[in-house]
Design an enzyme around this catalytic site. Structure first.
Site, PDB file in Angstrom:
ATOM      1  N   GLU A 162       0.809  -1.233   0.000  1.00  0.00           N
ATOM      2  CA  GLU A 162       0.000   0.000   0.000  1.00  0.00           C
ATOM      3  C   GLU A 162       0.836   1.274   0.000  1.00  0.00           C
ATOM      4  O   GLU A 162       0.591   2.185   0.791  1.00  0.00           O
ATOM      5  CB  GLU A 162      -0.967  -0.019   1.197  1.00  0.00           C
ATOM      6  CG  GLU A 162      -1.882  -1.227   1.177  1.00  0.00           C
ATOM      7  CD  GLU A 162      -2.784  -1.340   2.394  1.00  0.00           C
ATOM      8  OE1 GLU A 162      -2.692  -0.489   3.294  1.00  0.00           O
ATOM      9  OE2 GLU A 162      -3.579  -2.310   2.441  1.00  0.00           O
ATOM     10  N   ASN A 202       2.000  -5.213  -3.118  1.00  0.00           N
ATOM     11  CA  ASN A 202       0.594  -5.487  -2.814  1.00  0.00           C
ATOM     12  C   ASN A 202      -0.151  -4.178  -2.554  1.00  0.00           C
ATOM     13  O   ASN A 202       0.352  -3.316  -1.817  1.00  0.00           O
ATOM     14  CB  ASN A 202       0.549  -6.378  -1.553  1.00  0.00           C
ATOM     15  CG  ASN A 202      -0.811  -6.975  -1.279  1.00  0.00           C
ATOM     16  OD1 ASN A 202      -1.407  -7.605  -2.148  1.00  0.00           O
ATOM     17  ND2 ASN A 202      -1.311  -6.783  -0.059  1.00  0.00           N
ATOM     18  N   HIS A 239     -10.465  -5.687  -2.679  1.00  0.00           N
ATOM     19  CA  HIS A 239     -11.523  -5.400  -1.711  1.00  0.00           C
ATOM     20  C   HIS A 239     -12.609  -4.639  -2.466  1.00  0.00           C
ATOM     21  O   HIS A 239     -12.448  -3.450  -2.757  1.00  0.00           O
ATOM     22  CB  HIS A 239     -10.995  -4.514  -0.571  1.00  0.00           C
ATOM     23  CG  HIS A 239     -10.008  -5.192   0.325  1.00  0.00           C
ATOM     24  ND1 HIS A 239     -10.349  -6.250   1.147  1.00  0.00           N
ATOM     25  CD2 HIS A 239      -8.697  -4.958   0.554  1.00  0.00           C
ATOM     26  CE1 HIS A 239      -9.286  -6.640   1.837  1.00  0.00           C
ATOM     27  NE2 HIS A 239      -8.264  -5.879   1.488  1.00  0.00           N
ATOM     28  N   GLU A 268      -6.560 -10.331  -1.315  1.00  0.00           N
ATOM     29  CA  GLU A 268      -7.363 -10.063  -0.104  1.00  0.00           C
ATOM     30  C   GLU A 268      -8.841  -9.909  -0.472  1.00  0.00           C
ATOM     31  O   GLU A 268      -9.519  -8.987  -0.004  1.00  0.00           O
ATOM     32  CB  GLU A 268      -6.870  -8.791   0.591  1.00  0.00           C
ATOM     33  CG  GLU A 268      -5.401  -8.815   0.968  1.00  0.00           C
ATOM     34  CD  GLU A 268      -4.943  -7.566   1.711  1.00  0.00           C
ATOM     35  OE1 GLU A 268      -5.803  -6.779   2.157  1.00  0.00           O
ATOM     36  OE2 GLU A 268      -3.725  -7.383   1.838  1.00  0.00           O
ATOM     37  N   ASP A 270     -12.631  -9.597  -0.862  1.00  0.00           N
ATOM     38  CA  ASP A 270     -13.933  -9.605  -0.209  1.00  0.00           C
ATOM     39  C   ASP A 270     -14.826  -8.640  -0.976  1.00  0.00           C
ATOM     40  O   ASP A 270     -14.357  -7.691  -1.584  1.00  0.00           O
ATOM     41  CB  ASP A 270     -13.870  -9.287   1.301  1.00  0.00           C
ATOM     42  CG  ASP A 270     -12.973  -8.126   1.666  1.00  0.00           C
ATOM     43  OD1 ASP A 270     -12.768  -7.234   0.825  1.00  0.00           O
ATOM     44  OD2 ASP A 270     -12.477  -8.098   2.814  1.00  0.00           O
TER      45      ASP A 270
HETATM   46  O1  G3I Z   1      -5.809  -7.972  18.912  1.00  0.00           O
HETATM   47  C1  G3I Z   1      -6.291  -6.709  19.367  1.00  0.00           C
HETATM   48  C2  G3I Z   1      -7.126  -6.868  20.600  1.00  0.00           C
HETATM   49  O2  G3I Z   1      -6.363  -7.392  21.626  1.00  0.00           O
HETATM   50  C3  G3I Z   1      -7.704  -5.514  20.981  1.00  0.00           C
HETATM   51  O3  G3I Z   1      -8.532  -5.661  22.049  1.00  0.00           O
HETATM   52  C4  G3I Z   1      -8.458  -4.925  19.832  1.00  0.00           C
HETATM   53  C5  G3I Z   1      -8.984  -3.528  20.166  1.00  0.00           C
HETATM   54  O4  G3I Z   1      -9.331  -2.823  18.999  1.00  0.00           O
HETATM   55  O5  G3I Z   1      -7.616  -4.829  18.704  1.00  0.00           O
HETATM   56  C6  G3I Z   1      -7.114  -6.073  18.287  1.00  0.00           C
HETATM   57  O6  G3I Z   1      -6.277  -5.878  17.137  1.00  0.00           O
HETATM   58  C7  G3I Z   1      -6.939  -5.582  15.943  1.00  0.00           C
HETATM   59  C8  G3I Z   1      -6.458  -6.581  14.899  1.00  0.00           C
HETATM   60  O7  G3I Z   1      -6.999  -6.270  13.660  1.00  0.00           O
HETATM   61  C9  G3I Z   1      -6.824  -8.016  15.236  1.00  0.00           C
HETATM   62  O8  G3I Z   1      -8.194  -8.165  15.231  1.00  0.00           O
HETATM   63  C10 G3I Z   1      -6.595  -4.192  15.521  1.00  0.00           C
HETATM   64  O9  G3I Z   1      -7.159  -3.252  16.421  1.00  0.00           O
HETATM   65  C11 G3I Z   1      -7.096  -3.923  14.145  1.00  0.00           C
HETATM   66  O10 G3I Z   1      -6.609  -2.671  13.712  1.00  0.00           O
HETATM   67  C12 G3I Z   1      -6.607  -4.981  13.207  1.00  0.00           C
HETATM   68  O11 G3I Z   1      -7.175  -4.755  11.961  1.00  0.00           O
HETATM   69  C13 G3I Z   1      -6.524  -5.368  10.886  1.00  0.00           C
HETATM   70  C14 G3I Z   1      -6.155  -4.323   9.860  1.00  0.00           C
HETATM   71  O12 G3I Z   1      -5.576  -4.948   8.731  1.00  0.00           O
HETATM   72  C15 G3I Z   1      -5.183  -3.306  10.424  1.00  0.00           C
HETATM   73  O13 G3I Z   1      -4.676  -2.484   9.439  1.00  0.00           O
HETATM   74  C16 G3I Z   1      -7.454  -6.393  10.278  1.00  0.00           C
HETATM   75  O14 G3I Z   1      -7.645  -7.470  11.195  1.00  0.00           O
HETATM   76  C17 G3I Z   1      -6.866  -6.929   8.998  1.00  0.00           C
HETATM   77  O15 G3I Z   1      -7.828  -7.689   8.323  1.00  0.00           O
HETATM   78  C18 G3I Z   1      -6.474  -5.782   8.089  1.00  0.00           C
HETATM   79  O16 G3I Z   1      -5.893  -6.304   6.939  1.00  0.00           O
HETATM   80  C19 G3I Z   1      -5.532  -5.345   5.952  1.00  0.00           C
HETATM   81  C20 G3I Z   1      -4.329  -5.894   5.216  1.00  0.00           C
HETATM   82  O17 G3I Z   1      -3.292  -6.187   6.097  1.00  0.00           O
HETATM   83  C21 G3I Z   1      -3.844  -4.914   4.150  1.00  0.00           C
HETATM   84  N1  G3I Z   1      -4.918  -4.532   3.264  1.00  0.00           N
HETATM   85  C22 G3I Z   1      -6.121  -4.075   3.902  1.00  0.00           C
HETATM   86  C23 G3I Z   1      -6.630  -5.083   4.917  1.00  0.00           C
HETATM   87  C24 G3I Z   1      -7.942  -4.644   5.499  1.00  0.00           C
HETATM   88  O18 G3I Z   1      -7.810  -3.474   6.248  1.00  0.00           O
END
Ligand code: G3I
Length: 483
Positions: A162, A202, A239, A268, A270
């Site tokens: 990105e 990516n 996406h 990725e 969806d």
């Molecule tokens: O694990 C913690 C948890 O302990 C805490 O309580 C909670 C509070 O918000 O956060 C949890 O972590 C989160 C994590 O996902 C696991 O669920 C983060 O806040 C959250 O920001 C994180 O989001 C991820 C996101 O990337 C961050 O940028 C998504 O799961 C993940 O699907 C997403 O993936 C990205 C790709 O890497 C790149 N392309 C876009 C895609 C979608 O955003």
């Protein structure tokens, strides 16, 4: 010394008949109408993979783990291999949750994509506070530290994620502020850290060919290829949200990137409310492009998705298949076998059908030379070019064709194409599950590379003649028997 032309035009009807007869004796032709029952198996019919993002925290959920292991043959760690997870303190690496996913996947025969090494988001706090040369060095150290841990184990790495803005210029970030060359530095560092893994750029919103961001990324890849910056693949995140749906020119985008000499993958996927037509269309676009090597959906069930309120995935919260699942499976099953002719090869070449692999090991004998495919001096070193040599029944001439189309020697070393163009070396290399190590053994005696579509080819018949890739030409110097 015979010329190449004299080798090509020499009529070898006897050899051709013998080759077909030998294949017929040991190989079973696949049923062209057989439909695979899972996404991974359906994709594998055309040499592709079908993957999902996996969250380590969900692996204890038996429905999740059961569906994931059954349906997919590639896995991306959703968050566990990102910089904040793998280097929480500077110089202190943590691979616990990344390894949990890696081990879970590989113990079930699934391959793993690494995601991601250099990204403006999900940086650990210590990295966010750096800039300039200190951040540049931290990025290099991070790539080296993480890639050393996974060296030789992964199918691909999203080296940079990105890095572009919607208007096609570079996204402003702390990484960008270290200098415009940060992306190529990341890729050069990555290649040196693990030469066996595919290196990908990516991004999202690069699916529409006419969109500025797509063109910005395209121009960077074109520039990298022209200057020899090591890059093997482009990941289009795909996406599709309410505001961004399947563009009609998606296939043009995929084929245009591929024409630069990189693999493409949907990394990725969806789609808002899991539109069946969009899922079918994005799958069809991929299978229509020979260098589109696979599709990954960003999660298993709707509730596992970062966009769970939009129900964008292929399984509902109970793990049941949705209509979109069927539309994807049908599109994968309708795809032909792996491409067998190069998109750049001259017309007139036939499209032979791949054959089901035999069990056990055997010789691969050149129809023209009568000599065996041989690893010189029984070397086991990565990069050793294979040659023709008098058949001797030894281990360095004993090959096996696996169900995933790898030709292996010594049990676990793969026949590997060092490139995809005419004249590319054919060598041995540690098996990594990538398309340059997949081969179609065809009923007409040719052996074609899944990645290149080109044929195994030898220029001559003597001991020591090296094997290369070349446009399929129907001549005996490109025909082999497996026995
Ligand atoms: O694990 C913690 C948890 O302990 C805490 O309580 C909670 C509070 O918000 O956060 C949890 O972590 C989160 C994590 O996902 C696991 O669920 C983060 O806040 C959250 O920001 C994180 O989001 C991820 C996101 O990337 C961050 O940028 C998504 O799961 C993940 O699907 C997403 O993936 C990205 C790709 O890497 C790149 N392309 C876009 C895609 C979608 O955003």
């Amino acid at each position: 010394m015979p010329t190449r032309r004299s080798l090509r035009v020499r009529p070898l009807i006897v050899g051709a008949v013998a080759a077909v007869a030998a294949f017929g004796a040991v190989l079973v032709m696949p049923d062209a109408n057989a439909a695979a029952g899972t996404l991974g198996a359906a994709a594998a019919q055309s040499g592709r993979y079908f993957g999902t993002a996996i969250a380590a925290s969900r692996l204890g959920d038996s429905t999740y783990a059961t569906v994931a292991a059954r349906e997919f043959n590639m896995v991306t760690a959703e968050n566990e291999m990102k910089p904040d997870a793998t280097e929480p303190q500077r110089g202190q690496f943590s691979f616990n949750s990344g390894d949990q996913i890696y081990n879970w996947a590989t113990q079930r025969g699934l391959k793993v994509r690494g995601h991601t090494l250099a990204w403006h988001a999900q940086q650990p706090g210590w990295m966010q506070s750096l800039g300039g040369s200190a951040l540049r060095q931290a990025m290099i150290d991070h790539i080296n530290g993480v890639m050393a841990h996974y060296r030789g184990k992964l199918a691909a790495w999203d080296v940079v994620n990105e890095a572009f803005a919607e208007n096609g210029s570079r996204r402003s970030s702390n990484l960008q502020s270290t200098g415009n060359d940060w992306i190529e530095v990341a890729f050069r560092t990555a290649r040196a850290a693990d030469p066996s893994v595919k290196l990908c750029y990516n991004d999202y919103n690069i699916e529409n060919w006419t969109y500025a961001k797509t063109q910005g990324v395209y121009n960077m890849i074109k520039d990298f290829k022209s200057r020899g910056v090591p890059i093997d693949c482009v990941g289009l995140q795909t996406h599709f949200t309410g505001g961004s749906s399947l563009p009609s020119n998606f296939q043009t985008t995929l084929s245009s990137f591929a024409a630069l000499g990189v693999d493409v993958a949907l990394t990725e996927v969806d789609v808002t409310n899991a539109s069946t037509s969009q899922y079918a269309g994005l799958t069809q676009a991929c299978v229509n492009v020979p260098r589109c090597i696979g599709i990954t959906v960003w999660g298993v069930r709707d509730g596992d998705s970062w966009r769970s309120s939009e129900s964008p995935l292929l399984f509902d919260n109970g793990g049941n298949k949705k209509a979109a699942y069927t539309s994807v499976l049908n599109a994968l099953n309708a795809a032909g076998p792996a491409p067998t002719t190069s998109p750049t090869s001259p017309g007139g070449t036939t499209s032979p059908s791949p054959s089901t692999p035999p069990s056990g090991t055997g010789r691969i004998v050149g129809a023209q030379s009568g000599r065996c495919l041989d690893v010189p001096n029984a070397s086991q070193n990565n990069g050793t070019r294979v040659q023709l040599y008098d058949c001797n029944g030894q281990a360095n001439q004993a090959w096996a064709l696996s169900s995933s189309r790898q030709l292996t020697v010594y049990g676990n070393v793969c026949l590997d194409a060092a490139g995809a163009g005419n004249g590319s070396a054919v060598q041995i290399y540690s098996c990594n599950g990538q398309a340059n190590q997949q081969w179609n053994v065809n009923s007409n005696g040719t052996i074609t590379g899944v990645q290149s579509g080109r044929c195994l080819d030898v220029w001559g018949t003597g001991n020591g003649q090296q094997v290369q890739l070349y446009d399929c030409n129907g001549q005996a110097n490109q025909r082999f028997t497996l026995s």
